[in-house]
Design an enzyme around this catalytic site. Sequence first.
Site, short mmCIF file in Angstrom:
data_model
loop_
_atom_site.label_atom_id
_atom_site.label_comp_id
_atom_site.label_asym_id
_atom_site.label_seq_id
_atom_site.Cartn_x
_atom_site.Cartn_y
_atom_site.Cartn_z
N GLY A 17 -55.39 -92.28 -18.87
CA GLY A 17 -56.77 -92.28 -18.35
C GLY A 17 -57.04 -93.56 -17.58
O GLY A 17 -56.58 -94.63 -17.96
N ASP A 134 -60.46 -97.69 -25.13
CA ASP A 134 -60.56 -97.45 -26.58
C ASP A 134 -60.23 -98.69 -27.43
O ASP A 134 -60.56 -98.71 -28.61
CB ASP A 134 -59.60 -96.32 -26.99
CG ASP A 134 -59.84 -95.05 -26.20
OD1 ASP A 134 -61.00 -94.78 -25.86
OD2 ASP A 134 -58.86 -94.33 -25.92
N ARG A 169 -88.37 -89.71 -31.65
CA ARG A 169 -87.24 -88.81 -31.84
C ARG A 169 -86.03 -89.53 -32.43
O ARG A 169 -85.93 -90.76 -32.35
CB ARG A 169 -86.77 -88.26 -30.49
CG ARG A 169 -87.68 -87.24 -29.90
CD ARG A 169 -87.23 -86.91 -28.48
NE ARG A 169 -88.03 -85.84 -27.92
CZ ARG A 169 -88.09 -85.54 -26.63
NH1 ARG A 169 -87.39 -86.26 -25.76
NH2 ARG A 169 -88.82 -84.54 -26.22
N MET A 176 -66.91 -92.32 -26.59
CA MET A 176 -65.45 -92.13 -26.63
C MET A 176 -64.80 -93.10 -27.62
O MET A 176 -65.49 -93.80 -28.37
CB MET A 176 -64.86 -92.31 -25.24
CG MET A 176 -65.11 -91.13 -24.33
SD MET A 176 -64.28 -91.37 -22.75
CE MET A 176 -64.30 -89.71 -22.10
N GLU A 229 -66.41 -89.97 -30.92
CA GLU A 229 -65.97 -88.59 -30.66
C GLU A 229 -65.05 -88.03 -31.75
O GLU A 229 -64.95 -86.82 -31.92
CB GLU A 229 -65.29 -88.50 -29.29
CG GLU A 229 -64.05 -89.39 -29.14
CD GLU A 229 -63.45 -89.39 -27.74
OE1 GLU A 229 -63.90 -88.62 -26.89
OE2 GLU A 229 -62.50 -90.19 -27.52
N ARG A 283 -65.89 -94.78 -18.59
CA ARG A 283 -64.63 -95.25 -17.98
C ARG A 283 -64.80 -95.69 -16.55
O ARG A 283 -63.87 -96.22 -15.94
CB ARG A 283 -63.61 -94.12 -18.02
CG ARG A 283 -63.01 -93.95 -19.34
CD ARG A 283 -61.83 -93.06 -19.48
NE ARG A 283 -61.37 -92.23 -18.40
CZ ARG A 283 -60.63 -91.12 -18.63
NH1 ARG A 283 -60.33 -90.77 -19.85
NH2 ARG A 283 -60.18 -90.42 -17.62
O1 F6P Z 1 -58.22 -93.04 -23.84
C1 F6P Z 1 -59.33 -93.09 -23.04
C2 F6P Z 1 -60.13 -91.83 -23.20
O2 F6P Z 1 -61.23 -91.93 -22.33
C3 F6P Z 1 -60.58 -91.50 -24.63
O3 F6P Z 1 -61.64 -92.29 -25.05
C4 F6P Z 1 -60.84 -90.02 -24.48
O4 F6P Z 1 -60.73 -89.34 -25.72
C5 F6P Z 1 -59.77 -89.58 -23.55
O5 F6P Z 1 -59.39 -90.71 -22.81
C6 F6P Z 1 -60.16 -88.49 -22.59
O6 F6P Z 1 -59.05 -88.19 -21.82
P1 F6P Z 1 -59.00 -87.23 -20.54
O7 F6P Z 1 -59.17 -88.10 -19.33
O8 F6P Z 1 -57.64 -86.64 -20.58
O9 F6P Z 1 -60.10 -86.23 -20.69
#
Ligand code: F6P
Length: 350
Positions: A17, A134, A169, A176, A229, A283
């Site tokens: 990623g 992460d 609320r 993530m 997540e 990200r």
């Molecule tokens: O490892 C980085 C990350 O953004 C995680 O936090 C997330 O679970 C995963 O990549 C999502 O990956 P993809 O880009 O394959 O959907």
Amino acid sequence: MAHQEQLQRIGILTGGGECPGLNAAIRAVVRRAFLMNAEVLGIKNGWQGLIQGDVEPLTRYSVTGILPRGGTILGTSRFNPLQDQETLQQLKENWEKYGLDGLVVIGGEGTLTCALEMWRDHKLPLVGLPKTIDNDLCGTDFTFGFDTAVGVVTDAVDRLHSTAESHHRVMVIEVMGRHTGWIAAYGGIAGGADIVLVPEHPFRFSRVCELLLKRQEQGRAFSIVIVAEDAHPHEEENFLGAEESRDIYQHDRLGGIGAILGREIERCTKIETRVTKLGYVQRGGSPTAFDRVLATRFGIKAFDMIAAREWGYMAALRGTQIISVPLEEAVGNIKHLDEEIYKAAEVFFV
Ligand code: F6P
């Protein structure tokens, strides 16, 4: 530095990623290499570029202006070059064709696990550089990308406070982090969350509702819940159906716990509840100063490790120092959330 003068051409790729700071790291490798009169070949889309011959020499011009840019100018993929003999053979042929003296592999756990195997079993001379939002890689205190992601979460929590407070609320915010709670805990502490749920501590749903109702009784008519997540309900209080669980906890595609948790919180507490899944915004965008500096220091170190033939090692941050650690130390296990950080977040769960 041993053998430094003999280096002629090195390759660089980014895998897995994308995350903020990749371009800062690429720029640092290239600029450091130029100082040493070495050429840098940019390999496109992770390992895939080396198989398909999708490469581009990186000039000083190609890395101008990229320091503040998110993403990666090289592109990325989760392509696995070890999938079969033919692919591996193609990679080795292209390695020879391009005359590479070494390779900088920038990646997270998946990409660096592959890098380790490439070095250990196929003697491909390479070094690793740790990136991921992460922060779950062992061997380094921090990966670059993490600080930026935490900044995004903090900003979102600040904004979501406004709506939570005005409408009385509960706001559930899903973040993530793959199988760790680093982003959730740091974002929760920085944003002032009232409850933070992380994979390292399966949560009791009854306790979550109890805390929210207690806050309401105390006159605080809104609450912020951050859920990672991969946070799981405690097995004694599992409220997820089998199908829901399968959908949420897919190893390569986590996500969805927030929506169900929000639904259940509203059902149980009768407090109006809304859910926001932050997703890929975590990200994206320009890296923070911390990530730019870390990525730059890692990039410089990566080139120096290549020059010193420290094959199979990864640049790492230990305290305030940049060091190198064997890739074995970085992959295989994941770095779970520090208990002290969790405890700090927990102080505010009332
Ligand atoms: O490892 C980085 C990350 O953004 C995680 O936090 C997330 O679970 C995963 O990549 C999502 O990956 P993809 O880009 O394959 O959907």
